[in-house]
Design an enzyme around this catalytic site. Structure first.
Site, PDB file in Angstrom:
ATOM      1  N   GLU A  14      10.161  18.876  -1.813  1.00 29.71           N
ATOM      2  CA  GLU A  14       9.597  19.252  -2.803  1.00 29.71           C
ATOM      3  C   GLU A  14      10.222  19.878  -4.170  1.00 29.71           C
ATOM      4  OE1 GLU A  14       6.666  17.996  -3.513  1.00 29.71           O
ATOM      5  OE2 GLU A  14       5.838  18.837  -1.859  1.00 29.71           O
ATOM      6  N   HIS A  15       9.916  19.352  -5.443  1.00 33.94           N
ATOM      7  CA  HIS A  15      10.759  19.497  -6.510  1.00 33.94           C
ATOM      8  C   HIS A  15      12.208  19.374  -6.404  1.00 33.94           C
ATOM      9  CE1 HIS A  15       7.651  21.873  -8.722  1.00 33.94           C
ATOM     10  NE2 HIS A  15       7.294  22.188  -7.083  1.00 33.94           N
ATOM     11  N   GLY A  40      -2.861  17.970  -6.584  1.00 32.91           N
ATOM     12  CA  GLY A  40      -1.390  17.606  -6.398  1.00 32.91           C
ATOM     13  C   GLY A  40      -1.494  16.361  -5.730  1.00 32.91           C
ATOM     14  N   LEU A  41      -2.398  15.492  -5.804  1.00 36.07           N
ATOM     15  CA  LEU A  41      -2.196  14.048  -5.170  1.00 36.07           C
ATOM     16  C   LEU A  41      -1.717  12.995  -5.963  1.00 36.07           C
ATOM     17  CD1 LEU A  41      -5.566  14.382  -3.147  1.00 36.07           C
ATOM     18  CD2 LEU A  41      -3.421  15.096  -2.241  1.00 36.07           C
ATOM     19  N   SER A  91      -2.774  11.900  -9.113  1.00 31.68           N
ATOM     20  CA  SER A  91      -3.726  11.146  -9.670  1.00 31.68           C
ATOM     21  C   SER A  91      -3.274  10.539 -10.878  1.00 31.68           C
ATOM     22  CB  SER A  91      -5.092  12.029  -9.754  1.00 31.68           C
ATOM     23  OG  SER A  91      -4.709  12.858 -10.783  1.00 31.68           O
ATOM     24  N   SER A  92      -2.518  11.269 -11.745  1.00 29.25           N
ATOM     25  CA  SER A  92      -2.177  10.613 -13.037  1.00 29.25           C
ATOM     26  C   SER A  92      -1.096   9.326 -12.677  1.00 29.25           C
ATOM     27  CB  SER A  92      -1.353  11.588 -13.930  1.00 29.25           C
ATOM     28  OG  SER A  92      -0.392  12.254 -13.079  1.00 29.25           O
ATOM     29  N   ASP A 103       6.351  10.072  -7.605  1.00 28.69           N
ATOM     30  CA  ASP A 103       4.826   9.853  -7.650  1.00 28.69           C
ATOM     31  C   ASP A 103       4.519   8.478  -7.843  1.00 28.69           C
ATOM     32  OD1 ASP A 103       4.699  12.549  -7.188  1.00 28.69           O
ATOM     33  OD2 ASP A 103       3.491  13.031  -8.995  1.00 28.69           O
TER      34      ASP A 103
END
Ligand code: GLA
Length: 378
Positions: free
Chosen positions: A32-33, A124-125, A127-128, A168
């Site tokens: 993460e990050h 946090g999934l 979507s964008s 993502d």
């Protein structure tokens, strides 16, 4: 199979779309990050998807984008080269601009887009990313998955202005059933790793807006850390490339909060690569322990957790789950919980504790690693 984007297109514009595609959201298992710091990530694509149906606009509507979604059923109408609309349609306009730069779309083409999704926004999934991918794939089906991911990444990063990494969009393009992808974000090398363990997604219901949120601030902190660390190691380009065995030197060189941010990135990088090895060897128990360690690092050092996420993770641990952590940017959104095959205690324990503390039931679902973006039949 329901085809709400195609139906919405027909109802709204009174014509049949020319093409349609869909793209999944993701959960990140670990890493993460790290993506925007040039480190590794280990996400899976999930079954929840966004679909887009596209077609040409009216003759005489040169350069006009008309966009509608089941979630915001008001047609957005903009000249996509001149104006970036507010909200969700900005991602669509960003994709059009990128496809135009690649000469896949003509500069003045009128375009109509209808979108439907079963992915919650701000959970946090990603979507964008799913939205940008679905639109790009529908408009440019001949581009390969890497190219589509690049278009979607630049739409979000360069046009909408979210300083996200490449995770993502890449997993939404490359996802494969029963596999996670170990993606090295500096080289973009990707490796499929079998993953079919039981995984829960626990949605806190707390929503975040990334373009306004802490992601941009954390990114600036990481850049400041690299700038200072270059004094020690002039060749350093990515924070994640700082050698893990030099952590004491890093700690001496940086002040807080940069020290904590950098320690998280460097240790998370090592955990993620180790985690991928463990998955490959089928060592799920040890992999689960890394998830707890990762959450602790996000909470304490990167400060991107929330009380709701911490509650879920600590209850899961007490109930005997193999591992748990926040997934995605954090500051709300969702947590993942890794379960052994016969675990029947963790779900009720999380529900009971969450209700007791927050007075509401969190949304708990099981997730499976699923396929990436693809075109849909009309
Ligand atoms: C958001 C960004 C990703 C990644 C995660 C944190 O989801 O879009 O690129 O940086 O946060 O790991």
């Amino acid at each position: 199979m329901p085809r709400p984007a195609i139906d919405l297109f027909r109802e709204t514009f009174g014509t049949t779309p020319r093409a349609a595609a869909s793209a999944p959201g993701r959960v990140n298992l670990i890493g993460e990050h790290t993506d925007y710091n040039g480190g590794p990530v280990l996400p899976i694509a999930i079954a929840q998807r966004t679909s887009a149906a596209v077609g040409p606009g009216r003759d005489g509507d040169a350069g006009v984008l008309e966009a509608i979604s089941t979630r915001y059923p008001q047609v957005v109408r903009v000249k996509w080269q001149e104006e970036l609309p507010k909200g969700w349609a900005a991602y669509v306009a960003g994709v059009l601009r990128e496809l135009w730069a690649l000469e896949v779309l003509p500069p003045d083409g009128p375009v109509r887009v209808a979108v439907a999704s079963d992915l919650p926004v701000g959970a946090g999934l990603a979507s964008s990313a799913a939205l940008s991918l679905a639109v790009a794939k529908a408009l440019a089906p001949s581009l390969n998955p890497r190219q589509i991911a690049g278009v979607a990444f630049r739409a979000e990063h360069d046009h909408v202005g979210v300083r996200c990494g490449v995770m993502d969009q890449t997993i939404s393009a490359l996802g494969k059933r029963d596999h996670a992808v170990l993606l090295e974000c500096a080289s973009l090398e990707a490796k499929q790793i079998p993953f079919s363990a039981r995984l829960l997604l626990v949605d806190t219901g707390v929503r975040h807006d990334l373009s306004a949120g802490g992601l941009n601030q954390r990114r600036a902190e990481c850049e400041a850390a690299v700038k200072r660390l270059k004094v020690e190691l002039p060749e350093l380009v990515w924070l994640a490339s700082w050698p893990a065995e030099w952590l004491p030197r890093l700690k001496r060189a940086l002040r807080e909060p940069l020290r904590s941010r950098a320690v998280h990135v460097v240790s998370e990088t090592a955990r993620t690569r180790f985690g991928a090895q463990l998955l490959q060897q089928g060592k799920l128990k040890r992999f689960g322990e890394l998830l707890y360690e990762s959450h602790e690092s996000c909470r304490r050092l990167y400060e991107c957790s929330s009380p709701e996420l911490d509650t879920i993770v600590s209850v899961a641990k007490r109930a005997g789950a193999l591992g748990a952590r926040l997934t995605g940017a954090g500051w709300g959104g969702a947590a993942i919980v890794l379960l052994s095959k016969r675990d029947n205690k963790t779900i009720p324990a999380i529900q009971r504790a969450y209700e007791r503390v927050y007075g509401k039931t969190p949304l708990v679902s099981e997730v499976k690693a699923s396929a990436g973006a693809h075109t849909e039949r009309l």
